[in-house]
Design a protein around this motif. Structure first.
Motif, mmCIF file in Angstrom:
data_model
loop_
_atom_site.group_PDB
_atom_site.id
_atom_site.type_symbol
_atom_site.label_atom_id
_atom_site.label_comp_id
_atom_site.label_asym_id
_atom_site.label_seq_id
_atom_site.Cartn_x
_atom_site.Cartn_y
_atom_site.Cartn_z
ATOM 1 N N GLU A 98 0.839 -1.206 0.000
ATOM 2 C CA GLU A 98 0.000 0.000 0.000
ATOM 3 C C GLU A 98 0.873 1.254 0.000
ATOM 4 O OE1 GLU A 98 -3.114 -0.227 -0.640
ATOM 5 O OE2 GLU A 98 -3.400 -2.335 -0.224
ATOM 6 N N GLN A 99 1.990 1.225 0.721
ATOM 7 C CA GLN A 99 2.919 2.369 0.705
ATOM 8 C C GLN A 99 3.507 2.550 -0.690
ATOM 9 O OE1 GLN A 99 3.783 4.691 3.195
ATOM 10 N NE2 GLN A 99 4.697 5.679 1.415
ATOM 11 N N LYS A 100 3.824 1.447 -1.337
ATOM 12 C CA LYS A 100 4.357 1.502 -2.703
ATOM 13 C C LYS A 100 3.331 2.136 -3.643
ATOM 14 C CE LYS A 100 4.574 -2.393 -4.869
ATOM 15 N NZ LYS A 100 4.908 -3.732 -5.362
ATOM 16 N N SER A 152 -10.686 -0.336 -4.003
ATOM 17 C CA SER A 152 -9.448 0.108 -4.642
ATOM 18 C C SER A 152 -9.362 -0.377 -6.088
ATOM 19 C CB SER A 152 -8.231 -0.403 -3.862
ATOM 20 O OG SER A 152 -8.185 0.163 -2.583
ATOM 21 N N ILE A 153 -9.729 -1.626 -6.312
ATOM 22 C CA ILE A 153 -9.706 -2.176 -7.673
ATOM 23 C C ILE A 153 -10.595 -1.336 -8.578
ATOM 24 C CG2 ILE A 153 -10.398 -4.152 -9.101
ATOM 25 C CD1 ILE A 153 -9.738 -5.909 -6.568
ATOM 26 N N LYS A 154 -11.798 -1.072 -8.112
ATOM 27 C CA LYS A 154 -12.747 -0.285 -8.905
ATOM 28 C C LYS A 154 -12.189 1.109 -9.197
ATOM 29 C CE LYS A 154 -17.470 1.411 -8.876
ATOM 30 N NZ LYS A 154 -18.691 1.583 -8.127
ATOM 31 N N LEU A 155 -11.616 1.755 -8.191
ATOM 32 C CA LEU A 155 -11.060 3.093 -8.359
ATOM 33 C C LEU A 155 -9.956 3.115 -9.410
ATOM 34 C CD1 LEU A 155 -10.757 6.093 -7.400
ATOM 35 C CD2 LEU A 155 -9.012 5.212 -5.831
ATOM 36 N N TYR A 156 -8.992 2.194 -9.306
ATOM 37 C CA TYR A 156 -7.862 2.200 -10.242
ATOM 38 C C TYR A 156 -8.276 1.816 -11.653
ATOM 39 C CZ TYR A 156 -4.955 3.141 -6.262
ATOM 40 O OH TYR A 156 -4.398 3.731 -5.160
ATOM 41 N N GLU A 157 -9.251 0.942 -11.774
ATOM 42 C CA GLU A 157 -9.748 0.613 -13.110
ATOM 43 C C GLU A 157 -10.454 1.814 -13.736
ATOM 44 O OE1 GLU A 157 -12.016 -2.949 -12.410
ATOM 45 O OE2 GLU A 157 -10.250 -4.230 -12.675
ATOM 46 N N LEU A 211 -1.540 2.097 -13.731
ATOM 47 C CA LEU A 211 -2.796 2.022 -12.977
ATOM 48 C C LEU A 211 -3.396 0.615 -13.060
ATOM 49 C CD1 LEU A 211 -4.329 5.458 -13.958
ATOM 50 C CD2 LEU A 211 -3.682 4.752 -11.646
ATOM 51 N N GLN A 212 -3.291 -0.001 -14.219
ATOM 52 C CA GLN A 212 -3.781 -1.377 -14.359
ATOM 53 C C GLN A 212 -2.951 -2.344 -13.529
ATOM 54 O OE1 GLN A 212 -3.740 -1.731 -18.645
ATOM 55 N NE2 GLN A 212 -5.891 -1.106 -18.811
ATOM 56 N N LYS A 213 -1.657 -2.061 -13.414
ATOM 57 C CA LYS A 213 -0.783 -2.907 -12.602
ATOM 58 C C LYS A 213 -1.133 -2.756 -11.115
ATOM 59 C CE LYS A 213 4.007 -4.282 -12.194
ATOM 60 N NZ LYS A 213 5.364 -4.091 -12.672
ATOM 61 N N ILE A 214 -1.418 -1.522 -10.700
ATOM 62 C CA ILE A 214 -1.831 -1.314 -9.311
ATOM 63 C C ILE A 214 -3.151 -2.051 -9.055
ATOM 64 C CG2 ILE A 214 -2.586 0.378 -7.592
ATOM 65 C CD1 ILE A 214 -0.690 2.399 -8.916
ATOM 66 N N ALA A 215 -4.093 -1.945 -9.993
ATOM 67 C CA ALA A 215 -5.378 -2.644 -9.854
ATOM 68 C C ALA A 215 -5.150 -4.156 -9.751
ATOM 69 C CB ALA A 215 -6.293 -2.311 -11.023
ATOM 70 N N ALA A 216 -4.225 -4.676 -10.526
ATOM 71 C CA ALA A 216 -3.930 -6.111 -10.480
ATOM 72 C C ALA A 216 -3.350 -6.501 -9.115
ATOM 73 C CB ALA A 216 -2.964 -6.488 -11.603
ATOM 74 N N GLU A 217 -2.496 -5.649 -8.554
ATOM 75 C CA GLU A 217 -1.956 -5.933 -7.225
ATOM 76 C C GLU A 217 -3.053 -5.859 -6.172
ATOM 77 O OE1 GLU A 217 1.569 -4.035 -5.855
ATOM 78 O OE2 GLU A 217 2.785 -4.947 -7.423
ATOM 79 N N MET A 247 7.091 0.245 -11.346
ATOM 80 C CA MET A 247 6.689 -0.415 -10.108
ATOM 81 C C MET A 247 7.134 -1.866 -10.150
ATOM 82 S SD MET A 247 2.909 -0.594 -8.403
ATOM 83 C CE MET A 247 2.160 -1.905 -9.335
ATOM 84 N N ALA A 248 7.816 -2.272 -9.096
ATOM 85 C CA ALA A 248 8.246 -3.664 -8.997
ATOM 86 C C ALA A 248 7.049 -4.551 -8.685
ATOM 87 C CB ALA A 248 9.300 -3.802 -7.902
ATOM 88 N N ASP A 249 7.100 -5.785 -9.139
ATOM 89 C CA ASP A 249 6.024 -6.727 -8.867
ATOM 90 C C ASP A 249 6.015 -7.101 -7.393
ATOM 91 O OD1 ASP A 249 5.126 -6.852 -11.490
ATOM 92 O OD2 ASP A 249 6.509 -8.475 -12.004
ATOM 93 N N SER A 250 4.834 -7.328 -6.874
ATOM 94 C CA SER A 250 4.664 -7.741 -5.490
ATOM 95 C C SER A 250 4.775 -9.257 -5.394
ATOM 96 C CB SER A 250 3.291 -7.290 -4.995
ATOM 97 O OG SER A 250 3.044 -7.808 -3.715
#
Length: 161
Positions: free
Chosen positions: A41-43, A102-107, A122-128, A59-62
């Motif tokens: 979440e900080q990332k 969060s998923i909905k927001l980033y999508e 943004l799609q990568k953040i949504a995936a995380e 962004m590095a993968d989680s």
């Protein structure tokens, strides 16, 4: 409040919530998951901050999902932890709701963005966030598993035949 400020607040709230769950659990492996979720979440907060500042970073993968899989395998072997997990069920369900939001927001943000680099991020953040949702969903399901057990009457007396 604009959408980036809202996203920043969501990430900080999510981080604080996972840190709270980490402090409240007595199960070391779960504490590690919650700490890793808070770090993710900080990332996400840092990336959204860079968007707001007009810069885009990678962004590095989680690895939190892979780590969680190992924890669930260990928890399956330990029936004593189920009682401790049940105390936090409401917290897991709340975290699941936060992740779904969060998923909905980033999508939605990705759909409105025109910069392809930002869209991909943004799609990568949504995936995380989807991975985080899956972890909390599995944790809630794992905690409720005994309540879903139903012994069918037709099969409960097979030994008597």
């Amino acid at each position: 409040m604009n959408i980036l400020d809202f996203a920043l607040k969501m990430e900080l709230d999510g981080k604080a919530y996972y840190e709270k769950l980490a402090v409240e659990t007595d199960i070391l492996s779960l504490r590690t998951i919650f700490i890793n979720l808070a770090a993710d979440e900080q990332k996400h907060y840092d990336i959204i901050s860079s968007f707001k500042a007009g810069t885009t970073t990678g962004m590095a993968d989680s690895t939190v999902l892979e780590d969680a899989k190992n924890v669930f395998e260990c928890l399956r072997q330990d029936n004593e932890t189920l009682g401790a997990l049940k105390k936090s069920l409401h917290g897991y369900e709340y975290a699941r709701k936060i992740e779904a939001d969060s998923i909905k927001l980033y999508e939605e943000m990705a759909d409105k963005e025109s910069d392809t680099g930002k869209v991909a991020l943004l799609q990568k953040i949504a995936a995380e966030e989807r991975k985080h949702y899956n972890i909390m969903d599995n944790l809630a399901d794992f905690t409720l598993k005994p309540e879903y057990y139903l012994e069918w009457r037709e099969f409960s007396n097979l030994e008597q035949l």
